[in-house]
Design a protein around this motif. Sequence first.
Motif, PDB file in Angstrom:
ATOM      1  N   ASN A  15       0.856  -1.185   0.000  1.00  0.00           N
ATOM      2  CA  ASN A  15       0.000   0.000   0.000  1.00  0.00           C
ATOM      3  C   ASN A  15       0.897   1.241   0.000  1.00  0.00           C
ATOM      4  OD1 ASN A  15      -1.632   2.238   0.853  1.00  0.00           O
ATOM      5  ND2 ASN A  15      -3.168   0.794   1.618  1.00  0.00           N
ATOM      6  N   ILE A  16       0.962   1.922  -1.125  1.00  0.00           N
ATOM      7  CA  ILE A  16       1.835   3.088  -1.282  1.00  0.00           C
ATOM      8  C   ILE A  16       1.536   4.156  -0.233  1.00  0.00           C
ATOM      9  CG2 ILE A  16       2.461   4.995  -2.824  1.00  0.00           C
ATOM     10  CD1 ILE A  16       3.532   2.391  -3.836  1.00  0.00           C
ATOM     11  N   HIS A  17       0.261   4.391   0.014  1.00  0.00           N
ATOM     12  CA  HIS A  17      -0.123   5.455   0.947  1.00  0.00           C
ATOM     13  C   HIS A  17       0.311   5.143   2.375  1.00  0.00           C
ATOM     14  CE1 HIS A  17      -3.474   6.402  -2.176  1.00  0.00           C
ATOM     15  NE2 HIS A  17      -2.332   6.983  -2.494  1.00  0.00           N
ATOM     16  N   GLU A  18       0.260   3.874   2.756  1.00  0.00           N
ATOM     17  CA  GLU A  18       0.742   3.502   4.089  1.00  0.00           C
ATOM     18  C   GLU A  18       2.234   3.790   4.215  1.00  0.00           C
ATOM     19  OE1 GLU A  18      -0.150  -0.513   5.065  1.00  0.00           O
ATOM     20  OE2 GLU A  18      -2.314  -0.174   5.281  1.00  0.00           O
ATOM     21  N   GLY A  19       2.977   3.528   3.154  1.00  0.00           N
ATOM     22  CA  GLY A  19       4.407   3.802   3.172  1.00  0.00           C
ATOM     23  C   GLY A  19       4.700   5.285   3.318  1.00  0.00           C
ATOM     24  N   ILE A  20       3.963   6.122   2.585  1.00  0.00           N
ATOM     25  CA  ILE A  20       4.162   7.573   2.668  1.00  0.00           C
ATOM     26  C   ILE A  20       3.779   8.082   4.056  1.00  0.00           C
ATOM     27  CG2 ILE A  20       3.413   9.812   1.766  1.00  0.00           C
ATOM     28  CD1 ILE A  20       2.971   8.430  -0.949  1.00  0.00           C
ATOM     29  N   ASP A  21       2.621   7.636   4.553  1.00  0.00           N
ATOM     30  CA  ASP A  21       2.157   8.092   5.871  1.00  0.00           C
ATOM     31  C   ASP A  21       3.128   7.685   6.975  1.00  0.00           C
ATOM     32  OD1 ASP A  21      -0.074   9.244   4.739  1.00  0.00           O
ATOM     33  OD2 ASP A  21      -1.401   7.543   5.169  1.00  0.00           O
ATOM     34  N   SER A  22       3.675   6.483   6.877  1.00  0.00           N
ATOM     35  CA  SER A  22       4.641   6.024   7.874  1.00  0.00           C
ATOM     36  C   SER A  22       5.897   6.890   7.842  1.00  0.00           C
ATOM     37  CB  SER A  22       5.014   4.559   7.617  1.00  0.00           C
ATOM     38  OG  SER A  22       3.891   3.720   7.779  1.00  0.00           O
ATOM     39  N   THR A  23       6.336   7.240   6.647  1.00  0.00           N
ATOM     40  CA  THR A  23       7.516   8.095   6.511  1.00  0.00           C
ATOM     41  C   THR A  23       7.263   9.471   7.109  1.00  0.00           C
ATOM     42  OG1 THR A  23       8.085   6.934   4.460  1.00  0.00           O
ATOM     43  CG2 THR A  23       9.182   9.035   4.874  1.00  0.00           C
ATOM     44  N   LEU A  24       6.081  10.027   6.855  1.00  0.00           N
ATOM     45  CA  LEU A  24       5.740  11.346   7.397  1.00  0.00           C
ATOM     46  C   LEU A  24       5.714  11.325   8.922  1.00  0.00           C
ATOM     47  CD1 LEU A  24       2.905  12.414   4.923  1.00  0.00           C
ATOM     48  CD2 LEU A  24       5.192  13.417   5.104  1.00  0.00           C
ATOM     49  N   LEU A  25       5.217  10.238   9.495  1.00  0.00           N
ATOM     50  CA  LEU A  25       5.171  10.146  10.951  1.00  0.00           C
ATOM     51  C   LEU A  25       6.579  10.068  11.533  1.00  0.00           C
ATOM     52  CD1 LEU A  25       3.411  10.019  13.448  1.00  0.00           C
ATOM     53  CD2 LEU A  25       3.269   7.544  13.172  1.00  0.00           C
ATOM     54  N   ILE A  26       7.449   9.319  10.878  1.00  0.00           N
ATOM     55  CA  ILE A  26       8.829   9.204  11.347  1.00  0.00           C
ATOM     56  C   ILE A  26       9.551  10.552  11.244  1.00  0.00           C
ATOM     57  CG2 ILE A  26      11.069   8.136  10.836  1.00  0.00           C
ATOM     58  CD1 ILE A  26       9.477   5.622   9.988  1.00  0.00           C
ATOM     59  N   LEU A  27       9.202  11.343  10.229  1.00  0.00           N
ATOM     60  CA  LEU A  27       9.830  12.655  10.031  1.00  0.00           C
ATOM     61  C   LEU A  27       9.079  13.786  10.735  1.00  0.00           C
ATOM     62  CD1 LEU A  27      10.785  12.430   6.240  1.00  0.00           C
ATOM     63  CD2 LEU A  27      12.367  12.516   8.178  1.00  0.00           C
ATOM     64  N   LYS A  28       8.102  13.441  11.545  1.00  0.00           N
ATOM     65  CA  LYS A  28       7.261  14.458  12.179  1.00  0.00           C
ATOM     66  C   LYS A  28       8.080  15.447  13.002  1.00  0.00           C
ATOM     67  CE  LYS A  28       2.990  14.926  14.852  1.00  0.00           C
ATOM     68  NZ  LYS A  28       1.903  14.181  15.559  1.00  0.00           N
ATOM     69  N   HIS A  29       9.150  14.961  13.639  1.00  0.00           N
ATOM     70  CA  HIS A  29       9.969  15.853  14.466  1.00  0.00           C
ATOM     71  C   HIS A  29      10.647  16.930  13.631  1.00  0.00           C
ATOM     72  CE1 HIS A  29      12.954  13.074  12.838  1.00  0.00           C
ATOM     73  NE2 HIS A  29      13.904  13.915  13.213  1.00  0.00           N
ATOM     74  N   ARG A  30      10.850  16.668  12.348  1.00  0.00           N
ATOM     75  CA  ARG A  30      11.463  17.664  11.466  1.00  0.00           C
ATOM     76  C   ARG A  30      10.421  18.588  10.845  1.00  0.00           C
ATOM     77  NH1 ARG A  30      15.637  16.277   7.173  1.00  0.00           N
ATOM     78  NH2 ARG A  30      15.828  18.533   7.465  1.00  0.00           N
ATOM     79  N   LEU A  31       9.184  18.145  10.815  1.00  0.00           N
ATOM     80  CA  LEU A  31       8.116  18.945  10.217  1.00  0.00           C
ATOM     81  C   LEU A  31       7.513  19.949  11.203  1.00  0.00           C
ATOM     82  CD1 LEU A  31       6.303  16.041   8.334  1.00  0.00           C
ATOM     83  CD2 LEU A  31       7.520  17.927   7.234  1.00  0.00           C
ATOM     84  N   LYS A  32       7.590  19.645  12.482  1.00  0.00           N
ATOM     85  CA  LYS A  32       6.937  20.511  13.465  1.00  0.00           C
ATOM     86  C   LYS A  32       7.692  21.834  13.625  1.00  0.00           C
ATOM     87  CE  LYS A  32       9.197  18.533  17.561  1.00  0.00           C
ATOM     88  NZ  LYS A  32       8.966  17.802  18.834  1.00  0.00           N
ATOM     89  N   ALA A  33       7.017  22.805  14.225  1.00  0.00           N
ATOM     90  CA  ALA A  33       7.596  24.137  14.399  1.00  0.00           C
ATOM     91  C   ALA A  33       8.816  24.082  15.310  1.00  0.00           C
ATOM     92  CB  ALA A  33       6.549  25.077  14.983  1.00  0.00           C
ATOM     93  N   ASN A  34       9.749  24.993  15.080  1.00  0.00           N
ATOM     94  CA  ASN A  34      10.894  25.153  15.966  1.00  0.00           C
ATOM     95  C   ASN A  34      11.139  26.642  16.176  1.00  0.00           C
ATOM     96  OD1 ASN A  34      12.440  26.113  13.697  1.00  0.00           O
ATOM     97  ND2 ASN A  34      12.876  23.977  13.134  1.00  0.00           N
ATOM     98  N   GLN A  35      12.237  26.986  16.809  1.00  0.00           N
ATOM     99  CA  GLN A  35      12.478  28.393  17.140  1.00  0.00           C
ATOM    100  C   GLN A  35      12.752  29.253  15.910  1.00  0.00           C
ATOM    101  OE1 GLN A  35      16.094  28.885  19.415  1.00  0.00           O
ATOM    102  NE2 GLN A  35      17.105  27.170  18.387  1.00  0.00           N
ATOM    103  N   HIS A  36      13.055  28.619  14.782  1.00  0.00           N
ATOM    104  CA  HIS A  36      13.405  29.370  13.580  1.00  0.00           C
ATOM    105  C   HIS A  36      12.243  29.535  12.603  1.00  0.00           C
ATOM    106  CE1 HIS A  36      17.534  29.140  14.889  1.00  0.00           C
ATOM    107  NE2 HIS A  36      17.488  27.813  14.909  1.00  0.00           N
TER     108      HIS A  36
END
Length: 234
Positions: A83-104
């Motif tokens: 399931n391609i979408h499951e693969g993409i969603d899993s990747t996004l969750l793993i990268l969530k720490h890089r997607l969230k807001a930071n001080q910059h």
Amino acid sequence: MISSYSLFWRRCLVFHQIRYQESLTNKSNEIIDYAEEIDLDYSLEDLPKIIDSMTIAWDRLKNISTSLGTFSRADKDYQVPFNIHEGIDSTLLILKHRLKANQHRPGIEVITNYGDLPKNYCFTGQLNQVFMNIIANAIDALDESNTGLSFAEIEVNPNRIKITTSMENQGVKISLADNGQGMNQEVKAKIFDHLFTTKDVGKGTDLGLAIAHQIIEHKHGGNLGSAERKVWDQ
């Protein structure tokens, strides 16, 4: 820590109820003092919130565990339905720490526009690595495009990544675009070359897109390329 706190108060409440039942007909000063000692009113009010927090935390851990399992699924020596979408969603969750807001900068918004895709035969672990490399590269590109901009200036035109999937010519098309500053023609001509990078020394492996290109074209018989539009770089 939350679970220990919750367990402690549940034990206190149970013990209080037992002692309360024992002295129900003649409420003693002991039970009154103990109720004050454990701050019973506060505990009864706060316990549901604690349990809710524990439930949310458990759900998050469960989702992360599932995503890690999907992402790190070992490849066999033959392609399997995926399931391609499951693969993409899993990747996004793993990268969530890089997607969230930071001080910059504010958080990076991810827009998914998924088409109706059947399961596709592929090497799942390798394909997930492609998703990881390309999405991480988009995050890097957005961070680079923010150079010299204030938090408030970025908020006016927030960073976005858009992922679109569709069926095209009996195959699957996956498009990933970001609204960063884009690439010039010289960079676009080299982005899939081994050891080519536009990043500063020490950032990145210089191999991510080259590996992704090899996996898509040599392992799956597909095509991996780049295209530039007026608003979104793809």
